[in-house]
Design a protein around this motif. Sequence first.
Motif, mmCIF file in Angstrom:
data_model
loop_
_atom_site.group_PDB
_atom_site.id
_atom_site.type_symbol
_atom_site.label_atom_id
_atom_site.label_comp_id
_atom_site.label_asym_id
_atom_site.label_seq_id
_atom_site.Cartn_x
_atom_site.Cartn_y
_atom_site.Cartn_z
ATOM 1 N N UNK A 173 0.802 -1.231 0.000
ATOM 2 C CA UNK A 173 0.000 0.000 0.000
ATOM 3 C C UNK A 173 0.828 1.272 0.000
ATOM 4 N N UNK A 174 2.151 1.135 -0.093
ATOM 5 C CA UNK A 174 3.003 2.330 -0.202
ATOM 6 C C UNK A 174 2.678 3.015 -1.525
ATOM 7 N N UNK A 175 2.565 4.339 -1.519
ATOM 8 C CA UNK A 175 2.109 5.023 -2.735
ATOM 9 C C UNK A 175 3.207 5.767 -3.479
ATOM 10 N N UNK A 176 4.361 5.987 -2.838
ATOM 11 C CA UNK A 176 5.360 6.848 -3.480
ATOM 12 C C UNK A 176 6.731 6.638 -2.861
ATOM 13 N N UNK A 177 7.750 7.138 -3.558
ATOM 14 C CA UNK A 177 9.091 7.248 -2.984
ATOM 15 C C UNK A 177 9.482 8.716 -2.986
ATOM 16 N N UNK A 178 10.256 9.102 -1.969
ATOM 17 C CA UNK A 178 10.672 10.496 -1.841
ATOM 18 C C UNK A 178 12.136 10.635 -2.221
ATOM 19 N N UNK A 179 12.394 11.543 -3.117
ATOM 20 C CA UNK A 179 13.769 11.853 -3.515
ATOM 21 C C UNK A 179 14.289 13.046 -2.726
ATOM 22 N N UNK A 180 15.259 12.784 -1.870
ATOM 23 C CA UNK A 180 16.020 13.865 -1.239
ATOM 24 C C UNK A 180 17.409 13.860 -1.852
ATOM 25 N N UNK A 181 17.785 14.906 -2.566
ATOM 26 C CA UNK A 181 19.185 14.991 -2.952
ATOM 27 C C UNK A 181 20.037 14.984 -1.671
ATOM 28 N N UNK A 182 21.103 14.168 -1.642
ATOM 29 C CA UNK A 182 21.898 14.027 -0.415
ATOM 30 C C UNK A 182 22.359 15.391 0.082
ATOM 31 N N UNK A 183 22.058 15.666 1.352
ATOM 32 C CA UNK A 183 22.514 16.914 1.961
ATOM 33 C C UNK A 183 21.577 18.091 1.760
ATOM 34 N N UNK B 196 -7.082 13.322 -7.049
ATOM 35 C CA UNK B 196 -7.191 13.007 -8.475
ATOM 36 C C UNK B 196 -5.812 12.691 -9.053
ATOM 37 N N UNK B 197 -4.818 13.472 -8.692
ATOM 38 C CA UNK B 197 -3.474 13.247 -9.229
ATOM 39 C C UNK B 197 -2.922 11.891 -8.785
ATOM 40 N N UNK B 198 -3.146 11.546 -7.527
ATOM 41 C CA UNK B 198 -2.664 10.266 -7.007
ATOM 42 C C UNK B 198 -3.514 9.089 -7.497
ATOM 43 N N UNK B 199 -4.665 9.386 -8.103
ATOM 44 C CA UNK B 199 -5.545 8.306 -8.543
ATOM 45 C C UNK B 199 -6.276 7.653 -7.388
ATOM 46 N N UNK B 200 -6.551 8.418 -6.352
ATOM 47 C CA UNK B 200 -7.262 7.912 -5.174
ATOM 48 C C UNK B 200 -8.643 8.554 -5.117
ATOM 49 N N UNK B 201 -9.602 7.885 -4.468
ATOM 50 C CA UNK B 201 -10.934 8.493 -4.374
ATOM 51 C C UNK B 201 -10.900 9.771 -3.542
ATOM 52 N N UNK B 202 -11.766 10.708 -3.879
ATOM 53 C CA UNK B 202 -11.916 11.897 -3.034
ATOM 54 C C UNK B 202 -12.574 11.492 -1.723
ATOM 55 N N UNK B 203 -12.320 12.259 -0.671
ATOM 56 C CA UNK B 203 -12.932 11.953 0.622
ATOM 57 C C UNK B 203 -14.426 12.234 0.605
ATOM 58 N N UNK B 204 -15.132 11.549 1.511
ATOM 59 C CA UNK B 204 -16.510 11.955 1.777
ATOM 60 C C UNK B 204 -16.482 12.772 3.065
#
Length: 343
Positions: A94-104, A298-306
Motif C-alpha cells: 500500500x506504499x504510494x510513493x518514494x521520496x527523492x532527497x538529494x543528499x545533503x 485526483x493526481x494520485x488516482x485515489x478516491x476523493x474523501x466523503x
Amino acid sequence: MTTEITITRPDDWHLHVRDGAALQAVVPHTAAQFGRAIIMPNLKPPVTTAAQALAYRDRIRAAVPAGMNFEPLMTLYLTDNLPADEIARARDAGVVACKLYPAGATTNSDAGVTDLRKTYKTLEAMQRAGLLLLVHGEVTSPDIDLFDREAVFIEQQLIPLRRDFPELKIVFEHITTREAAQYVRDADRFTGATVTAHHLLYNRNAIFTGGIRPHYYCLPVLKRETHRLALVEAATGGNPRFFLGTDSAPHPAHLKEHASGCAGCYTAHAALELYAEAFDAAGALDKLEGFASFHGADFYGLPRNSGTVTLRRESWNAPEQFAFGDAQLKPLRGGEPLLWRLA
Ligand code: DOR
Ligand code: ZN
C-alpha cells in the motif's frame, strides 16, 4: 464578505510526523483536519523498506485519537541503492510513493541520492508499478546560491528526469519559486506540485524582521515577494496540477532557536486556517476546495474523501507552544491571531 465555508474533507499531500513521543504530539492535529496525509520517510534511520513503512503506519494509526478517521499514506526514502525489487513489495503493502532527497539538501537527507543515475532501475520499477516520485527539488552544490537552488534543480535534474521517465508521476514538492510554478503549469499531466501555507503567506523578509526569526526558517527557504505572488496565482488559479501539502515539519523549539537551527515550520495545528487566510487574501476562497480536497486525490488516482469540514471567519490565538516529548514545539503564528477557525 464570506463568513463561513464548507468544503469536502481535505488531505495533506506532504507531512512530517516524526516518531515516538513527537509523533504522539502531532498526529492528533493533522487527524483533526485531514482525511489522509502523505507521510514523509525522513526518519533516523530513514524508511527504506515496505516492512518499515507498514510498521511506521501502525505507529501512526495508533496515535490517531479515538473517533477520528485518518489514514496515513506511506512513502519510501529513495537512496542510491534502494533495490528495484523492493518496489513491488512496497506497492503490495500500500506504499504510494518514494521520496527523492538529494543528499545533503535538508533535514535527515544524508542517506539521500548522490546521483540520479544510480536510481534509474528503481525509478523504472516505480514507473511500471504506478508509484509516484516525490521530489525535494533543490541542488545541493555549495557553488549555487541558496535562493537559486530550486530553479537550478529544474534545469539540471528535473528536465532530464522527466525526459527519461515520461510516464512516472512526479510531484514537485513544496515549490517556492515562479520558475517552479511555471514549469509545473507547462508540464504534462504526469507532473504536479504541492504548495505550503507558509510559502503562500510569507516572503523571505519574515525570517529577518526585527532580528532572526528561526520559526520561519524552512527548506526550500522562503523567497522574495515576486515568487510568493506566483505561488498564490498557481494555487488559487484552479489548475488541478497544484494541491495542498503543508510540509508541516516539527522540531523541538530549542533546536530551532539554536546557533545552527533546524529547518522546518510547524503548521499542522492550524493548517486549513492558514490556507484559508491565503486564499481569502487572494479573493479566491471558492478555489480552496479544489486545491485542498480534489486535485491531490485526483493526481494520485485515489478516491476523493466523503464528509466535509467548515471554516469560520473568527479571530483566535493558537497556543504559543505544545508539549513535544520532553521538549516544546512552537507552531507558526503561535500566540498570534489567526483569522479563520475550523468549526
Ligand atoms: O524545512 C524542511 N523541513 N524542509 C524539508 O525538506 C525537511 C523538513 C524536515 O524534515 O524537518
Ligand atoms: Zn518535507
